[in-house]
Design a protein around this motif. Structure first.
Motif, short mmCIF file in Angstrom:
data_model
loop_
_atom_site.label_atom_id
_atom_site.label_comp_id
_atom_site.label_asym_id
_atom_site.label_seq_id
_atom_site.Cartn_x
_atom_site.Cartn_y
_atom_site.Cartn_z
N ARG A 152 29.94 20.12 27.99
CA ARG A 152 29.90 21.41 27.29
C ARG A 152 30.79 21.42 26.04
O ARG A 152 30.44 22.04 25.06
CB ARG A 152 30.35 22.50 28.27
N GLY A 153 31.93 20.73 26.08
CA GLY A 153 32.85 20.85 24.95
C GLY A 153 33.16 22.32 24.72
O GLY A 153 33.23 23.08 25.67
N THR A 154 33.28 22.74 23.46
CA THR A 154 33.51 24.17 23.23
C THR A 154 32.23 24.87 22.80
O THR A 154 32.16 26.09 22.81
CB THR A 154 34.56 24.40 22.11
N LYS A 155 31.20 24.10 22.43
CA LYS A 155 30.00 24.73 21.87
C LYS A 155 28.78 24.60 22.78
O LYS A 155 27.68 24.99 22.41
CB LYS A 155 29.63 24.07 20.54
N PRO A 257 26.27 15.37 25.45
CA PRO A 257 27.46 16.19 25.24
C PRO A 257 27.38 16.95 23.91
O PRO A 257 26.67 16.52 22.99
CB PRO A 257 28.60 15.17 25.20
N SER A 259 28.93 18.16 20.29
CA SER A 259 29.55 17.29 19.29
C SER A 259 31.06 17.15 19.49
O SER A 259 31.62 16.08 19.27
CB SER A 259 29.25 17.80 17.88
N ASP A 260 31.74 18.22 19.95
CA ASP A 260 33.20 18.12 20.08
C ASP A 260 33.66 17.81 21.51
O ASP A 260 34.85 17.91 21.81
CB ASP A 260 33.87 19.40 19.55
N ALA A 261 32.70 17.46 22.38
CA ALA A 261 33.07 17.16 23.77
C ALA A 261 33.98 15.93 23.82
O ALA A 261 33.74 14.94 23.10
CB ALA A 261 31.81 16.91 24.59
N GLU A 262 35.01 16.01 24.64
CA GLU A 262 35.93 14.87 24.78
C GLU A 262 35.50 14.05 25.98
O GLU A 262 35.47 14.53 27.11
CB GLU A 262 37.36 15.40 24.95
N VAL A 280 35.87 11.49 21.08
CA VAL A 280 35.07 12.70 20.86
C VAL A 280 33.62 12.24 20.62
O VAL A 280 33.38 11.30 19.86
CB VAL A 280 35.61 13.50 19.65
N ASP A 282 31.06 13.14 18.93
CA ASP A 282 30.54 13.03 17.57
C ASP A 282 30.99 11.73 16.88
O ASP A 282 30.23 11.12 16.13
CB ASP A 282 31.00 14.25 16.75
#
Length: 321
Positions: A152-155, A257, A259-262, A280, A282
């Motif tokens: 999910r990351g943040t987006k 994931p 783009s900003d998922a760790e 990350v 991306d």
């Protein structure tokens, strides 16, 4: 000669609801560890929806894509193949984005019926992907929802579909439909032609056919799941062979994931120190887009020397699924 006819893993998902649940979970785990691929039956996606999509995809290709494909062959001199071609694929494709934003209404030449069906199909595949990620969590001893949360990351996750046709090729030995590669992302869900084969995966040094089965959904694992599972599950090299007869349809949906998922190996799956990098998503994709058709190990290595990634010139973005 050793018997090469190894049994490709075909899993009846409806058996998760009965007394064969444990056995079915074990089959999924084995497929993830030893194949990186499996084929699902009774996955809950209505067969009439699949039939309609197949019909409309083939009509759409004939009406709007075939002439473009033929022009491409002519412009690249592929209509008269005399020597082997290593740097191009014999495929006609377009891309649909579902998440984080859809582009379904920007694609030219899609009928309303086709758009509606693709939207419905995409939503059902997204749900199936999330259900499968939870099954993987259960097999891996990770808490339910762990993989979805990482993706999910943040987006929110990235989810898209590559609609491909692999037209008949006069000289199949000269060119691949799609060159060998592992998928960069997370979980791939494929609705493939049940008559024309061509998809192969590399198993113990041999290319094995992924059998065309009517109404099945083929699942394969991308590089991210290999990293998160610390190598317990593997992404596998696969390719598409061209055929003299028949136009092979392939609708591959990529649950990746955000783009900003760790991304990093799950702590509970690492004993001492992991061989796998943390990064990350991306940043991985920027690297992958330039080296898609090369082995994955150097990619993992490059991400590990992450200090280096600050010097990597971002490649022009390409469709990453």
């Amino acid at each position: 000669v050793m018997e090469k006819n190894i049994k490709f893993p075909v899993i009846d998902l409806s058996k998760l609801n009965g007394e064969e649940r444990d056995q079915t979970m074990a089959l999924i785990d084995d497929a993830c560890q030893n194949w990186g691929f499996f084929e699902l039956l009774n996955h809950g996606i209505p067969y009439d929806l699949m039939d309609n999509i197949e019909r409309m995809t083939k009509e759409h290709y004939k009406q709007f894509m075939e002439h473009k494909f033929k022009e491409m062959l002519r412009s690249k001199g592929l209509d008269t193949l005399e020597t082997e071609v290593e740097d191009i694929d014999w495929e006609s494709t377009f891309f649909l984005h579902h998440l984080p934003q859809t582009n379904l209404y920007d694609i030219p030449n899609m009928s309303d019926e086709y758009r509606t069906a693709m939207k419905d199909f995409g939503k059902r595949l997204e749900n199936l992907a999330e259900e499968l990620l939870d099954l993987l969590c259960e097999n891996l001893g990770l808490e339910k929802g762990y993989l979805k949360k990482v993706f999910r990351g943040t987006k929110g996750p990235t989810f898209g579909t590559k609609v491909s046709n692999y037209p008949p090729c006069p000289n199949p030995e000269m060119i691949k439909g799609l060159r060998a590669h592992t998928d960069a992302g997370g979980l791939i869900l494929l609705f493939q032609d049940d008559k024309v084969s061509g998809l192969q995966l590399l198993k113990d040094g041999d290319w094995v056919d992924v059998p065309p089965l009517k109404h099945s959904i083929v699942i394969n694992l991308g590089d991210q799941l290999e990293v998160i599972t610390n190598g317990r599950y593997k992404s596998i090299m696969h390719r598409v062979m061209t055929q003299k007869e028949g136009n092979r349809m392939s609708i591959a949906s990529f649950y990746n994931p955000g783009s900003d998922a760790e991304i990093s190996p799950a702590h509970s799956l690492v004993d001492k120190e992991s061989e796998y990098p943390s990064f990350v998503f991306d940043d991985y994709m920027k690297l992958y887009s330039g080296v898609k058709f090369q082995p994955k190990e150097p990619r993992f290595e490059a991400m590990k020397n992450a200090a280096v990634t600050t010097d990597v010139n971002p490649v022009a973005t390409v469709e990453t699924f």
